[in-house]
Motif scaffolding. Structure first.
Motif, PDB file in Angstrom:
ATOM      1  N   THR A  30      -6.033   0.348  -3.678  1.00 50.23           N
ATOM      2  CA  THR A  30      -5.564  -1.034  -3.792  1.00 50.23           C
ATOM      3  C   THR A  30      -6.717  -2.016  -3.623  1.00 50.23           C
ATOM      4  O   THR A  30      -6.872  -2.943  -4.422  1.00 50.23           O
ATOM      5  CB  THR A  30      -4.464  -1.308  -2.738  1.00 50.23           C
ATOM      6  OG1 THR A  30      -3.374  -0.412  -2.991  1.00 50.23           O
ATOM      7  CG2 THR A  30      -3.976  -2.733  -2.812  1.00 50.23           C
ATOM      8  N   SER A  31      -7.533  -1.806  -2.625  1.00 49.48           N
ATOM      9  CA  SER A  31      -8.668  -2.701  -2.398  1.00 49.48           C
ATOM     10  C   SER A  31      -9.697  -2.622  -3.518  1.00 49.48           C
ATOM     11  O   SER A  31     -10.271  -3.647  -3.900  1.00 49.48           O
ATOM     12  CB  SER A  31      -9.321  -2.405  -1.054  1.00 49.48           C
ATOM     13  OG  SER A  31      -8.458  -2.795  -0.011  1.00 49.48           O
TER      14      SER A  31
ATOM     15  N   VAL B 281       0.839  -1.207   0.000  1.00 50.71           N
ATOM     16  CA  VAL B 281       0.000   0.000   0.000  1.00 50.71           C
ATOM     17  C   VAL B 281       0.871   1.252   0.000  1.00 50.71           C
ATOM     18  O   VAL B 281       0.596   2.206  -0.726  1.00 50.71           O
ATOM     19  CB  VAL B 281      -0.979  -0.010   1.200  1.00 50.71           C
ATOM     20  CG1 VAL B 281      -1.643   1.344   1.389  1.00 50.71           C
ATOM     21  CG2 VAL B 281      -2.025  -1.105   1.007  1.00 50.71           C
TER      22      VAL B 281
ATOM     23  N   LEU C 187      -6.692  -7.313   1.264  1.00 56.00           N
ATOM     24  CA  LEU C 187      -6.615  -6.350   0.161  1.00 56.00           C
ATOM     25  C   LEU C 187      -7.480  -6.794  -1.021  1.00 56.00           C
ATOM     26  O   LEU C 187      -8.013  -5.965  -1.746  1.00 56.00           O
ATOM     27  CB  LEU C 187      -5.165  -6.170  -0.304  1.00 56.00           C
ATOM     28  CG  LEU C 187      -4.216  -5.489   0.673  1.00 56.00           C
ATOM     29  CD1 LEU C 187      -2.817  -5.402   0.072  1.00 56.00           C
ATOM     30  CD2 LEU C 187      -4.714  -4.100   1.052  1.00 56.00           C
TER      31      LEU C 187
ATOM     32  N   ALA D 275      -4.664   2.644   0.188  1.00 54.15           N
ATOM     33  CA  ALA D 275      -5.294   1.413   0.677  1.00 54.15           C
ATOM     34  C   ALA D 275      -6.662   1.244   0.017  1.00 54.15           C
ATOM     35  O   ALA D 275      -7.044   0.145  -0.393  1.00 54.15           O
ATOM     36  CB  ALA D 275      -5.433   1.449   2.195  1.00 54.15           C
TER      37      ALA D 275
END
Length: 129
Positions: A92-93, A73, A122, A89
């Motif tokens: 990324t998710s 991240v 993730l 974050a």
């Protein structure tokens, strides 16, 4: 998965105001992911992504060492213009959850086996592997 469907899914999950932001996050996250995957799993995953994203996944810079989810991240935050660790974050998710959908459970399990512990979160699949 087709290009537009992939971007629309990332845009929806990431609450991005435009395709451009969803595409930028996707390019960074997939380049980082590709640096951590090898062999059959990387090739199979690439085959399930839109061609442009498949090429990014298949032609990454090589990672010197596997990154923990937290470092992954942070690396994304460094590559995404204006990103913080918190927004990275989220980015990324958003991307990896769409990748997980494209991969399917069986391939996702094999991908997660190549990554350090914690990536299941993730990808939006806590408890996998």
């Amino acid at each position: 998965m087709r290009w537009q469907a992939f971007l629309e899914a990332v845009q929806e999950r990431g609450s991005y105001p435009s395709d451009l932001e969803a595409e930028r996050a996707s390019r960074v996250v997939l380049a980082l992911l590709g640096a951590h995957l090898v062999g059959e799993e990387r090739a199979e995953l690439a085959a399930r992504l839109p061609e442009t994203f498949a090429l990014i996944l298949l032609n990454p810079l090589q990672a010197a060492e596997p990154l923990s989810p937290e470092r992954f991240v942070r690396a994304a935050a460094a590559w995404i213009e204006g990103a913080t660790e918190q927004t990275a974050a989220w980015d990324t998710s958003a991307v990896l959850s769409v990748v997980a959908d494209a991969a399917g459970e069986e391939l996702l399990e094999r991908v997660l086996l190549q990554l350090p512990p914690g990536y299941d979160l993730l990808f939006g699949h806590p408890g996998s592997v």
